[in-house]
Design an enzyme around this catalytic site. Structure first.
Site, mmCIF file in Angstrom:
data_model
loop_
_atom_site.group_PDB
_atom_site.id
_atom_site.type_symbol
_atom_site.label_atom_id
_atom_site.label_comp_id
_atom_site.label_asym_id
_atom_site.label_seq_id
_atom_site.Cartn_x
_atom_site.Cartn_y
_atom_site.Cartn_z
ATOM 1 N N CYS A 141 -5.064 -10.155 3.191
ATOM 2 C CA CYS A 141 -6.223 -8.969 3.908
ATOM 3 C C CYS A 141 -7.549 -9.896 4.289
ATOM 4 O O CYS A 141 -8.019 -10.036 5.402
ATOM 5 C CB CYS A 141 -6.459 -7.933 2.719
ATOM 6 S SG CYS A 141 -4.978 -7.035 2.614
ATOM 7 N N VAL A 189 0.784 -1.177 0.090
ATOM 8 C CA VAL A 189 0.013 -0.101 0.016
ATOM 9 C C VAL A 189 0.878 1.204 0.243
ATOM 10 O O VAL A 189 0.674 2.335 -0.862
ATOM 11 C CB VAL A 189 -0.969 -0.079 1.178
ATOM 12 C CG1 VAL A 189 -1.677 1.287 1.380
ATOM 13 C CG2 VAL A 189 -2.093 -1.261 1.090
ATOM 14 N N ASP A 244 10.420 3.830 6.086
ATOM 15 C CA ASP A 244 10.180 2.561 6.664
ATOM 16 C C ASP A 244 11.043 2.375 7.765
ATOM 17 O O ASP A 244 12.524 2.741 7.604
ATOM 18 C CB ASP A 244 10.202 1.468 5.561
ATOM 19 C CG ASP A 244 9.262 0.336 5.800
ATOM 20 O OD1 ASP A 244 8.381 0.235 5.019
ATOM 21 O OD2 ASP A 244 9.901 -0.456 6.598
ATOM 22 N N ARG A 260 -5.824 -3.946 -5.163
ATOM 23 C CA ARG A 260 -5.677 -5.241 -5.099
ATOM 24 C C ARG A 260 -3.957 -5.590 -5.437
ATOM 25 O O ARG A 260 -3.689 -4.809 -6.274
ATOM 26 C CB ARG A 260 -6.763 -5.910 -6.026
ATOM 27 C CG ARG A 260 -8.007 -6.205 -5.732
ATOM 28 C CD ARG A 260 -8.830 -6.549 -6.970
ATOM 29 N NE ARG A 260 -8.630 -5.384 -7.935
ATOM 30 C CZ ARG A 260 -9.266 -5.479 -8.939
ATOM 31 N NH1 ARG A 260 -9.941 -6.332 -9.516
ATOM 32 N NH2 ARG A 260 -9.039 -4.250 -9.969
#
Ligand code: NAD
Ligand code: UGA
Length: 441
Positions: free
Chosen positions: A261, A12, A31, A155
């Site tokens: 997910c 994402v 990150d 997706r």
């Protein structure tokens, strides 16, 4: 041009950051995984996602996209901060929010100007308020900020296309002005924008994923009934789908839904529902059917081959779906584990996921290509519907196998054609065209 910070460079975060940069914004992506950031600085992608590398490279070159592990640097000019960290399954199915908590604390500690915190991670209803409290508690001094929920609907495998062509953008906040500012960022995407409160936005995400998972379990249940009664589920879907209220999309029966997910989000929604005193019966059924769907593949193999101990079973596809290297909750690998427990020798091939499988599933013997995979095996299981499997030379596959048995967990092949080539074929819910199962004698 806006200054955007993205926290987390996974599926994402990296897609969101790179695509917002491509729309002309200045994006810093942070990150805590140093290796991921070092690699990104050298042009090495942490994930396989079609089209992403090109967008990252283009925007790094244009100096609109940069990477860091330093929160101070990442937030220096930030107007919008997108939280895109993982929210994995925790104890009893509850979403584990430790990464969200860490991100919120890290933001708060270096916050020195007003900013809008946009949460893209999938989080339990009420998390937006919780994040706001954490930030307030950890700020060095009181600085105004707003929290907006902006759930992500992309997706894996089509994430870049989904980012640029969303069906809708959902925004939730108690601060309308902040939500409107986030809406402005999304205007170039030309999708309907739904603005609501924080909790409702968080719920929209879970309800959407749970509904999609329900469609899959529904059609898997219908497929199992088709098998028992001698009907073909593919044609059933075709016939149902012309009803505009139903549609043809997202009704592929198979090995059950997987990925990072649906499994965790349906569980987390059921957990939330139960904790708050409701009885989510349908969600439990959806999850039960999904688990059973993997087992059906093993049962079919046992029907066809008897005792699986010592049998060589070849898994065509290992990622949880096509066009991704993600093996989190991969149905293929859950089947691999069941087969391994029964003493089978498990072989596997996947166009993108083999490096991950080699690390996490050392018992899976990896093949160089589908023809190498088929060599000497007792059955091939189609576990992931990669496009490149559709046009394989099935005569060559059959000639390489010890027994010409195919359990097509994704209904990729034409049963009649394979039977004509001498295969014993079992699909999912293909009672009439495929072999009838034992209930029909
Ligand atoms: P991911 O595991 O691929 O990436 C998460 C990244 O966040 C990792 O690189 C990790 O190192 C980093 N991270 C963790 N804690 C951090 C911190 N404190 N500061 C900075 N970085 C940190 O996860 P993902 O698949 O991108 O999913 C992220 C969220 O989005 C989840 O809540 C997921 O449910 C949701 N979501 C995922 C998808 C999808 O297709 N993968 C789609 C929609 C929504
Ligand atoms: C799913 C949703 O589709 C996204 O909208 C959402 O943003 C995302 O979860 C998320 O919240 O993370 P994703 O998991 O990447 O996206 O992949 P899907 O294409 O939805 O597939 C999920 C699983 O269901 C895969 O195992 C897939 O093979 C399976 N599936 C899908 C079926 O078995 N049948 C279908 O008809 C469709």
């Amino acid at each position: 041009m806006k200054n955007i910070t993205v926290i987390g460079v996974g599926y994402v975060g990296l897609v969101t950051g790179a695509c917002f940069a491509d729309l002309g914004n200045r994006v810093v992506a942070i990150d805590i995984n140093e290796m991921r950031i070092e690699n990104l600085k050298r042009g090495i992608m942490p994930i396989y996602e079609p089209g992403l590398k090109e967008i990252v490279e283009r925007n790094v070159k244009a100096e609109r996209l940069s990477f860091t592990t330093d929160y101070l640097e990442a937030l220096r000019d930030a107007e919008f901060v997108f939280i895109c960290v993982g929210t994995p399954e925790g104890v009893d199915g509850e979403a584990d929010l430790k990464y969200v908590r860490m991100a919120a604390e890290s933001i708060a500690k270096v916050m020195d100007h007003e900013m809008i915190i946009v949460n893209k991670s999938t989080v339990p209803v009420g998390t937006g308020d919780w994040v706001a409290n954490i930030i307030r508690e950890h700020q060095p001094r009181p600085i105004p900020f707003a929290v907006v929920s902006c759930p992500e609907f992309l997706r894996e495998g089509s994430a870049v296309r989904d980012f640029f062509n969303p069906d809708r953008t959902v925004l939730g906040s108690m601060d309308r002005e902040a939500a409107n500012k986030v809406a402005q960022l999304h205007l170039p995407l030309r999708a309907p924008i739904v603005i609501t409160d924080l909790r409702t936005a968080e719920m929209i995400k879970y309800a959407s994923n749970a509904f999609l998972a329900t469609r899959i379990s529904f059609i898997n249940e219908i497929a199992n009934i088709c098998e028992a009664l001698g009907a073909d589920v593919k044609e059933v879907v075709q016939g149902m789908g012309y009803d505009k209220r139903i549609g043809h999309h997202f009704l592929e029966p198979g090995v059950g839904y997987g990925g990072s997910c649906f499994p965790k989000d349906v569980k987390a929604l059921a957990y939330m529902a139960q904790v708050h005193g409701t009885n989510p019966e349908l969600l439990h059924a959806v999850m039960g059917i999904n688990q059973m769907q993997r087992k059906q593949i093993v049962i079919k193999l046992q029907d066809l081959l008897g005792d699986l101990s010592g049998k060589i079973i070849a898994l065509l596809g290992l990622a949880f779906k096509e066009n991704t290297d993600d093996i989190r909750v991969s149905p293929a690998l859950e089947i691999a584990e069941m087969l391994h427990d029964l003493g089978a020798i498990v072989r596997g091939y996947d166009p993108a996921a083999m490096a991950h499988v080699a690390r996490a599933y050392p018992f899976v013997q990896l093949a160089a290509d589908p023809y190498d995979l088929a060599q000497g095996c007792d059955a091939v299981v189609v576990a992931t519907p990669w496009n490149e499997f559709k046009a394989l030379d099935m005569e060559r596959i059959g000639a390489a196998m010890r027994q010409k048995v195919i359990v097509d967990g994704r209904n990729l092949y034409d049963p009649e054609r394979l039977k004509a080539l001498g295969f014993i074929y079992r699909g999912v819910g293909r009672g009439y065209n495929g072999a009838l199962n034992s209930h029909n004698g």
